[in-house]
Design a protein around this motif. Structure first.
Motif, short mmCIF file in Angstrom:
data_model
loop_
_atom_site.label_atom_id
_atom_site.label_comp_id
_atom_site.label_asym_id
_atom_site.label_seq_id
_atom_site.Cartn_x
_atom_site.Cartn_y
_atom_site.Cartn_z
N ALA A 124 0.83 -1.20 0.00
CA ALA A 124 0.00 0.00 0.00
C ALA A 124 0.87 1.26 0.00
O ALA A 124 2.09 1.19 0.19
CB ALA A 124 -0.88 0.00 1.24
N ASP A 125 0.22 2.41 -0.17
CA ASP A 125 0.95 3.69 -0.09
C ASP A 125 1.25 4.03 1.36
O ASP A 125 2.25 4.66 1.67
CB ASP A 125 0.12 4.81 -0.72
CG ASP A 125 -0.10 4.55 -2.20
OD1 ASP A 125 0.91 4.30 -2.89
OD2 ASP A 125 -1.25 4.56 -2.65
N TYR A 127 0.07 2.78 5.77
CA TYR A 127 -0.51 1.75 6.64
C TYR A 127 -1.13 2.40 7.87
O TYR A 127 -0.59 3.38 8.41
CB TYR A 127 0.59 0.76 7.09
CG TYR A 127 1.18 0.07 5.89
CD1 TYR A 127 0.59 -1.06 5.37
CD2 TYR A 127 2.29 0.61 5.24
CE1 TYR A 127 1.10 -1.66 4.22
CE2 TYR A 127 2.79 0.03 4.10
CZ TYR A 127 2.19 -1.10 3.59
OH TYR A 127 2.67 -1.67 2.45
N GLU A 201 -2.83 10.76 1.59
CA GLU A 201 -3.23 10.41 0.22
C GLU A 201 -2.87 8.95 -0.05
O GLU A 201 -1.93 8.43 0.54
CB GLU A 201 -2.42 11.25 -0.78
CG GLU A 201 -2.78 12.73 -0.81
CD GLU A 201 -4.13 12.96 -1.44
OE1 GLU A 201 -4.41 12.37 -2.49
OE2 GLU A 201 -4.93 13.74 -0.85
N GLY A 202 -3.56 8.34 -0.99
CA GLY A 202 -3.15 7.04 -1.51
C GLY A 202 -3.86 5.87 -0.84
O GLY A 202 -4.71 6.05 0.02
N ARG A 203 -3.46 4.69 -1.30
CA ARG A 203 -4.12 3.47 -0.84
C ARG A 203 -3.59 3.06 0.53
O ARG A 203 -2.39 3.02 0.76
CB ARG A 203 -3.85 2.36 -1.86
CG ARG A 203 -4.55 1.09 -1.53
CD ARG A 203 -4.42 0.06 -2.64
NE ARG A 203 -4.46 -1.24 -2.01
CZ ARG A 203 -3.49 -2.14 -2.08
NH1 ARG A 203 -2.41 -1.92 -2.79
NH2 ARG A 203 -3.62 -3.28 -1.43
N GLN A 205 -3.58 0.24 3.77
CA GLN A 205 -3.86 -1.11 4.27
C GLN A 205 -3.89 -1.02 5.79
O GLN A 205 -3.12 -0.23 6.37
CB GLN A 205 -2.74 -2.07 3.89
CG GLN A 205 -2.92 -2.76 2.56
CD GLN A 205 -1.80 -3.76 2.34
OE1 GLN A 205 -0.65 -3.36 2.17
NE2 GLN A 205 -2.11 -5.03 2.35
N LYS A 226 -14.40 6.59 4.61
CA LYS A 226 -13.17 6.56 3.81
C LYS A 226 -13.22 5.54 2.66
O LYS A 226 -12.27 5.47 1.87
CB LYS A 226 -11.96 6.27 4.71
CG LYS A 226 -11.73 7.36 5.76
CD LYS A 226 -11.36 8.69 5.11
CE LYS A 226 -11.27 9.82 6.11
NZ LYS A 226 -11.14 11.13 5.43
N VAL A 228 -12.67 2.44 2.36
CA VAL A 228 -11.52 1.54 2.25
C VAL A 228 -12.04 0.15 1.88
O VAL A 228 -12.90 -0.40 2.58
CB VAL A 228 -10.73 1.49 3.58
CG1 VAL A 228 -9.55 0.52 3.47
CG2 VAL A 228 -10.24 2.87 3.99
N ASP A 232 -8.45 -4.61 1.75
CA ASP A 232 -7.26 -3.91 2.25
C ASP A 232 -7.26 -3.79 3.77
O ASP A 232 -6.41 -3.09 4.34
CB ASP A 232 -7.18 -2.50 1.63
CG ASP A 232 -6.83 -2.56 0.16
OD1 ASP A 232 -6.29 -3.60 -0.28
OD2 ASP A 232 -7.10 -1.58 -0.55
N THR A 233 -8.23 -4.42 4.42
CA THR A 233 -8.30 -4.25 5.87
C THR A 233 -8.13 -5.58 6.59
O THR A 233 -8.80 -6.57 6.25
CB THR A 233 -9.67 -3.66 6.32
OG1 THR A 233 -10.71 -4.52 5.85
CG2 THR A 233 -9.89 -2.27 5.81
#
Ligand code: FAD
Length: 257
Positions: A124-125, A127, A201-203, A205, A226, A228, A232-233
């Motif tokens: 991810a970008d 965490y 910003e960004g992805r 996890q 958000k 999400v 990713d969780t």
């Protein structure tokens, strides 16, 4: 048929911090323990107070319903063949907490597992890690396994300032330690913190676990505010104020049914 539990022996046990006990298990029962399972969970079968090992083994063989509790593999040291599990010391009311508070060399318990590690892919970008004391083991394993250039935010909610632990997290992870002195009362400290912080910003996890009502608030925020993606969780309720583990697990099953 289910495999019978291993009966593990304590090598040493000590207070890592005022409210956390590390128990190290060693001995031939750990031969063949799988590697790469730090952060996976296991079921511990807790002996009755005063029960001898022989009585315990007989009871397991006769199939009497044992007291089982879920814990995390904090570390398996392959070279020493030693397994460390960290127990929140939350009093003598819970059989697992009570067992750990009195644990000493040569004590024993039943062990089943471990499951695979909970968080294994890091792409991810940034965490987001949130943990109360019960989830410090899984969070610490995830932080230690992250690429050293990982960025993100880790929020720990602990009982006292002295419960802070040294965790080998990447330098780009901001570590925050919030204090909630009475874990038996509900807390909004983590959700308040997460809602107030600037959202990078960004992805993202996540590795998030702890008391169930805290987890519910965090899960709702991540999903509804958000957006999400679930994939990713890692987010999981580990215990619930006022419920023993079996009641909590049943409540989780009822909720997801
Ligand atoms: C996947 C997973 C991994 C887990 N890993 C760990 C771990 O590595 N270390 C760890 O300490 N816990 C861990 N837990 C949480 C642990 O399973 C529960 O805290 C369990 O209830 C402890 O059992 P007990 O016999 O001590 O208390 P129980 O008999 O289950 O409960 C007795 C009372 O204590 C309260 N209680 C339970 N846990 C806590 C707590 N943490 N703080 C304050 N009060 C509590 C209950 O609400 C209840 O009122 C994990 C849970 C899951 C699902």
């Amino acid at each position: 048929m289910k495999k019978p539990p291993h009966v593990l022996s304590v090598k040493d046990a000590w207070y890592l911090t005022p409210n956390m006990i590390r128990v190290v298990f060693a001995g031939p029962e750990l031969n063949g323990f799988p590697s790469g399972r730090d952060g996976g969970n296991c079921k511990l079968i807790i002996p009755d107070v005063g029960e001898s090992k022989t009585q315990f083994l007989e009871r397991l063989q006769n199939g009497h319903t044992p007291i089982k509790r879920t814990y995390t593999v904090r570390k398996f040291d392959e070279s020493l063949q030693e397994l460390s599990i960290d127990f929140v010391a939350h009093g003598d009311e819970g059989p697992a907490s009570r067992w750990a508070r009195h644990a000493k060399a040569c004590d024993f318990l039943g062990f089943m597992g471990p499951s695979p590690a909970k968080v294994t892919e890091f792409n991810a970008d940034w965490y987001l890690v949130c943990a109360d004391p019960s989830a410090i083991p899984v969070a610490a394993v995830a932080l230690e396994a992250m690429p050293r250039d990982a960025k993100g935010i880790a929020v720990f909610e602990i009982t006292a300032p002295e419960d802070r632990q040294d965790i080998d997290a990447p330098k780009g992870i901001e570590m925050h330690w919030l204090i909630h002195p009475d874990p038996h009362t509900p807390s909004t400290a983590q959700i308040d913190f997460i809602k107030a912080m600037p959202w990078p910003e960004g992805r993202v996890q996540t590795c998030i676990a702890g008391e169930s009502s805290v987890i519910r608030a965090l899960r709702d925020f991540l999903a509804n505010d958000k957006h999400v993606p679930r994939a990713d969780t890692y987010i999981s309720g580990y215990w619930k104020i006022g419920l023993v583990e079996d009641q909590h697990q049943q409540a989780k099953r009822d909720e997801s049914a």
